[in-house]
Design a protein around this motif. Structure first.
Motif, PDB file in Angstrom:
ATOM      1  N   GLU A 156       0.830  -1.210   0.000  1.00  0.00           N
ATOM      2  CA  GLU A 156       0.000   0.000   0.000  1.00  0.00           C
ATOM      3  C   GLU A 156       0.857   1.250   0.000  1.00  0.00           C
ATOM      4  O   GLU A 156       0.518   2.253  -0.646  1.00  0.00           O
ATOM      5  N   THR A 157       1.976   1.209   0.717  1.00  0.00           N
ATOM      6  CA  THR A 157       2.886   2.361   0.737  1.00  0.00           C
ATOM      7  C   THR A 157       3.481   2.604  -0.643  1.00  0.00           C
ATOM      8  O   THR A 157       3.557   3.747  -1.112  1.00  0.00           O
ATOM      9  N   ILE A 158       3.904   1.527  -1.296  1.00  0.00           N
ATOM     10  CA  ILE A 158       4.465   1.661  -2.644  1.00  0.00           C
ATOM     11  C   ILE A 158       3.415   2.185  -3.612  1.00  0.00           C
ATOM     12  O   ILE A 158       3.693   3.072  -4.442  1.00  0.00           O
ATOM     13  N   GLU A 159       2.201   1.687  -3.524  1.00  0.00           N
ATOM     14  CA  GLU A 159       1.148   2.144  -4.425  1.00  0.00           C
ATOM     15  C   GLU A 159       0.832   3.615  -4.194  1.00  0.00           C
ATOM     16  O   GLU A 159       0.561   4.360  -5.143  1.00  0.00           O
ATOM     17  N   SER A 160       0.886   4.059  -2.945  1.00  0.00           N
ATOM     18  CA  SER A 160       0.666   5.475  -2.654  1.00  0.00           C
ATOM     19  C   SER A 160       1.746   6.337  -3.299  1.00  0.00           C
ATOM     20  O   SER A 160       1.452   7.410  -3.861  1.00  0.00           O
ATOM     21  N   LEU A 161       2.995   5.866  -3.238  1.00  0.00           N
ATOM     22  CA  LEU A 161       4.082   6.598  -3.890  1.00  0.00           C
ATOM     23  C   LEU A 161       3.914   6.603  -5.406  1.00  0.00           C
ATOM     24  O   LEU A 161       4.225   7.602  -6.076  1.00  0.00           O
ATOM     25  N   ARG A 162       3.417   5.511  -5.945  1.00  0.00           N
ATOM     26  CA  ARG A 162       3.202   5.455  -7.396  1.00  0.00           C
ATOM     27  C   ARG A 162       2.100   6.415  -7.833  1.00  0.00           C
ATOM     28  O   ARG A 162       2.183   7.005  -8.914  1.00  0.00           O
ATOM     29  N   GLU A 163       1.086   6.557  -7.023  1.00  0.00           N
ATOM     30  CA  GLU A 163       0.046   7.543  -7.339  1.00  0.00           C
ATOM     31  C   GLU A 163       0.641   8.939  -7.363  1.00  0.00           C
ATOM     32  O   GLU A 163       0.329   9.757  -8.233  1.00  0.00           O
ATOM     33  N   ALA A 164       1.521   9.221  -6.399  1.00  0.00           N
ATOM     34  CA  ALA A 164       2.190  10.528  -6.381  1.00  0.00           C
ATOM     35  C   ALA A 164       3.097  10.685  -7.595  1.00  0.00           C
ATOM     36  O   ALA A 164       3.192  11.777  -8.175  1.00  0.00           O
ATOM     37  N   ALA A 165       3.751   9.590  -8.012  1.00  0.00           N
ATOM     38  CA  ALA A 165       4.615   9.643  -9.191  1.00  0.00           C
ATOM     39  C   ALA A 165       3.813   9.996 -10.434  1.00  0.00           C
ATOM     40  O   ALA A 165       4.284  10.742 -11.309  1.00  0.00           O
ATOM     41  N   ARG A 166       2.614   9.472 -10.531  1.00  0.00           N
ATOM     42  CA  ARG A 166       1.756   9.798 -11.673  1.00  0.00           C
ATOM     43  C   ARG A 166       1.404  11.290 -11.651  1.00  0.00           C
ATOM     44  O   ARG A 166       1.349  11.941 -12.706  1.00  0.00           O
ATOM     45  N   GLU A 167       1.181  11.840 -10.470  1.00  0.00           N
ATOM     46  CA  GLU A 167       0.861  13.262 -10.364  1.00  0.00           C
ATOM     47  C   GLU A 167       2.040  14.128 -10.766  1.00  0.00           C
ATOM     48  O   GLU A 167       1.868  15.207 -11.336  1.00  0.00           O
ATOM     49  N   GLY A 202      17.469   6.118  -7.888  1.00  0.00           N
ATOM     50  CA  GLY A 202      18.318   5.320  -7.017  1.00  0.00           C
ATOM     51  C   GLY A 202      18.783   6.029  -5.767  1.00  0.00           C
ATOM     52  O   GLY A 202      19.342   5.388  -4.866  1.00  0.00           O
ATOM     53  N   ARG A 203      18.541   7.322  -5.656  1.00  0.00           N
ATOM     54  CA  ARG A 203      18.956   8.060  -4.466  1.00  0.00           C
ATOM     55  C   ARG A 203      18.174   7.641  -3.221  1.00  0.00           C
ATOM     56  O   ARG A 203      18.587   7.931  -2.098  1.00  0.00           O
ATOM     57  N   SER A 204      17.057   6.985  -3.399  1.00  0.00           N
ATOM     58  CA  SER A 204      16.301   6.433  -2.275  1.00  0.00           C
ATOM     59  C   SER A 204      16.084   4.944  -2.489  1.00  0.00           C
ATOM     60  O   SER A 204      15.922   4.480  -3.624  1.00  0.00           O
ATOM     61  N   LEU A 205      16.067   4.206  -1.397  1.00  0.00           N
ATOM     62  CA  LEU A 205      15.802   2.771  -1.477  1.00  0.00           C
ATOM     63  C   LEU A 205      14.434   2.471  -2.063  1.00  0.00           C
ATOM     64  O   LEU A 205      14.196   1.384  -2.584  1.00  0.00           O
ATOM     65  N   LEU A 206      13.518   3.446  -1.999  1.00  0.00           N
ATOM     66  CA  LEU A 206      12.156   3.256  -2.487  1.00  0.00           C
ATOM     67  C   LEU A 206      11.905   3.947  -3.823  1.00  0.00           C
ATOM     68  O   LEU A 206      10.824   3.811  -4.394  1.00  0.00           O
ATOM     69  N   GLY A 207      12.886   4.679  -4.333  1.00  0.00           N
ATOM     70  CA  GLY A 207      12.669   5.499  -5.517  1.00  0.00           C
ATOM     71  C   GLY A 207      12.368   4.713  -6.771  1.00  0.00           C
ATOM     72  O   GLY A 207      11.469   5.061  -7.537  1.00  0.00           O
ATOM     73  N   ALA A 208      13.120   3.633  -7.012  1.00  0.00           N
ATOM     74  CA  ALA A 208      12.921   2.861  -8.240  1.00  0.00           C
ATOM     75  C   ALA A 208      11.538   2.236  -8.279  1.00  0.00           C
ATOM     76  O   ALA A 208      10.856   2.258  -9.313  1.00  0.00           O
ATOM     77  N   ALA A 209      11.103   1.662  -7.161  1.00  0.00           N
ATOM     78  CA  ALA A 209       9.768   1.064  -7.116  1.00  0.00           C
ATOM     79  C   ALA A 209       8.689   2.124  -7.277  1.00  0.00           C
ATOM     80  O   ALA A 209       7.652   1.880  -7.903  1.00  0.00           O
ATOM     81  N   ALA A 210       8.942   3.298  -6.741  1.00  0.00           N
ATOM     82  CA  ALA A 210       7.934   4.366  -6.784  1.00  0.00           C
ATOM     83  C   ALA A 210       7.639   4.811  -8.205  1.00  0.00           C
ATOM     84  O   ALA A 210       6.487   5.089  -8.544  1.00  0.00           O
ATOM     85  N   ILE A 211       8.666   4.874  -9.070  1.00  0.00           N
ATOM     86  CA  ILE A 211       8.419   5.343 -10.443  1.00  0.00           C
ATOM     87  C   ILE A 211       8.419   4.184 -11.447  1.00  0.00           C
ATOM     88  O   ILE A 211       8.410   4.404 -12.648  1.00  0.00           O
ATOM     89  N   ARG A 212       8.437   2.961 -10.938  1.00  0.00           N
ATOM     90  CA  ARG A 212       8.317   1.739 -11.752  1.00  0.00           C
ATOM     91  C   ARG A 212       9.512   1.518 -12.676  1.00  0.00           C
ATOM     92  O   ARG A 212       9.384   1.103 -13.831  1.00  0.00           O
ATOM     93  N   VAL A 213      10.713   1.776 -12.136  1.00  0.00           N
ATOM     94  CA  VAL A 213      11.933   1.423 -12.849  1.00  0.00           C
ATOM     95  C   VAL A 213      12.732   0.434 -12.011  1.00  0.00           C
ATOM     96  O   VAL A 213      13.953   0.381 -12.071  1.00  0.00           O
ATOM     97  N   ASP A 214      12.024  -0.370 -11.220  1.00  0.00           N
ATOM     98  CA  ASP A 214      12.649  -1.291 -10.283  1.00  0.00           C
ATOM     99  C   ASP A 214      12.910  -2.650 -10.935  1.00  0.00           C
ATOM    100  O   ASP A 214      12.130  -3.148 -11.729  1.00  0.00           O
TER     101      ASP A 214
END
Length: 405
Positions: free
Chosen positions: A40-51, A81-93
């Motif tokens: 759910e946390t990753i999906e929330s970040l992905r929604e923000a990435a879309r915005e 890659g500057r964050s451990l969660l960045g790649a997953a957030a913008i779907r380049v993981d």
């Protein structure tokens, strides 16, 4: 530094940097030292990435991405890659990024509709199932033992894999298997799209490993016992598995280089900020020459990584395989990033090994980079083979040699 990146890619990379700073790093800080973040946390970040208009930048627009070319997208991988969660957030993981690229390259329209679209939207996950336990395929992929035999209009897969990243969470697995036992493995293997819930697919375990604590991504051991898939699940041409995997692995290795370069940059940023504030022995750490030289060396080598990777990416974008350039980039980047993170940990002392900062997680994660996507030794073998391909014997013909009699 200016790296002559395409302007369209630079614009997106700037937005990714802003997104990571404002949205991703605050979430990362909340979870450091704790259990893995939730889906759910990753999906929330992905929604923000879309915005922010940075979601899936490397994916064609018809599948919900921004449609950037490989060279255009390269710089933004570093920002993610500057964050451990960045790649997953913008779907380049990884491994989904490489698997999506493979489907885009050789997948049929039906395969793209069934798997590429849902992967791009983040609705499903995937694994690349190639590495096998001893004595199967590893650093020497020719040792592959998993087989796929044709039975009517189906393929029957039998084998044993492990270190299938995200394998236990995957909805679809890209499985490499021998399809022509009489041919050299490089000409006799194929890749199959195997639904993870297919009968005969057994996820034995997630192999305990260093790193991955915040993201929770595992590396699965999987058995394939008489797994049947229809012939339309063959990905690309029959017996072209290794050629396809090279199309996947070259770009994937470079995107890994950039993601880890972003990690190194952030690690150095943390270390410099700490050194500016921390006082010891009548001054701040940042005033100590030994420390300043360590930072200078790390910054210089990281700049060299960025230029080396871009050179290799330019060759791939021009249609070349660039195996030597990729091998050089991957080996050099892995060691430079490892050293940079180690330096940052040392500078921050107790705070470096504690988990109030991301450095300890970086340290745990970075060691795998010298092994995944080809161990250092494998890439050095490629580089050395190229180096010795055209030796000029004339350079030493004038030397005195021993004579009998």
């Amino acid at each position: 530094m200016e790296y002559d990146d395409p302007a369209s890619g630079e614009a997106v990379a700037d937005r990714v940097r802003e997104f990571v700073d404002r949205e991703v790093i605050p979430v990362e800080r909340e979870h450091l030292g704790g259990p893995p973040v939730t889906a759910e946390t990753i999906e929330s970040l992905r929604e923000a990435a879309r915005e922010y208009d940075v979601y899936a930048p490397q994916i064609p627009e018809e599948y919900g991405g921004l449609g950037l070319g490989f060279r255009e997208a390269l710089a933004l991988f570093e920002e993610a890659g500057r964050s451990l969660l960045g790649a997953a957030a913008i779907r380049v993981d990884a491994p989904d990024e490489g698997n999506m690229h493979t489907l885009e390259l050789v997948g049929t329209d039906d395969q793209k509709e069934r798997w590429l679209g849902p992967l791009a939207r983040g609705e499903i996950r995937s694994g690349f199932s190639m590495t096998e336990p001893m004595d199967g395929a590893g650093s020497d992929p020719k040792m592959i033992r998993t087989t796929a035999e044709k039975d009517g209009d189906e393929w029957v897969i039998d084998g044993h894999k492990w270190w299938t990243t995200q394998g236990s969470e995957a909805d679809v697995l890209l499985v490499m298997a021998r399809t022509d036992p009489d041919a050299h493995p490089y000409e006799g293997c194929s890749i199959f799209l195997v639904p993870a819930d297919a009968p005969g697919v057994e996820v034995v375990r997630d192999v305990p490993h260093v790193g991955g604590g915040l993201t929770g991504i595992g590396h699965a051991e999987i058995r394939y016992d008489g797994v049947r898939v229809p012939e339309e699940n063959l990905l690309g041409a029959e017996n072209a598995g290794f050629a396809i995997s090279q199309q996947r692995l070259g770009p994937a290795r470079l995107t890994h280089c950039m993601r880890f370069s972003g990690m190194a940059e952030r690690a150095l940023d943390v270390a410099k900020a700490y050194a500016e504030e921390r006082r010891a022995f009548d001054g701040t750490l940042s005033e100590k020459q030994a420390l300043r030289f360590e930072i200078a060396e790390a910054e210089t080598r990281l700049h060299a990584v960025r230029t080396t990777v871009r050179h290799a990416a330019d060759r791939i974008a021009a249609g070349e395989e660039a195996r030597t350039e990729v091998a050089m980039s991957k080996t050099y980047a892995a060691n430079v990033v490892q050293d940079a993170v180690d330096t940052a940990v040392q500078i921050c002392g107790g705070n470096g090994i504690g988990k109030d900062l991301p450095l300890a997680d970086f340290y745990e994660n970075v060691r795998q980079f010298r092994i995944i996507d080809g161990a250092d030794e494998v890439h050095k073998r490629v580089i050395a083979r190229d180096a010795f391909e055209d030796v000029d014997a004339g350079e030493v013909e004038h030397l005195t040699r021993y004579r009998d009699g």
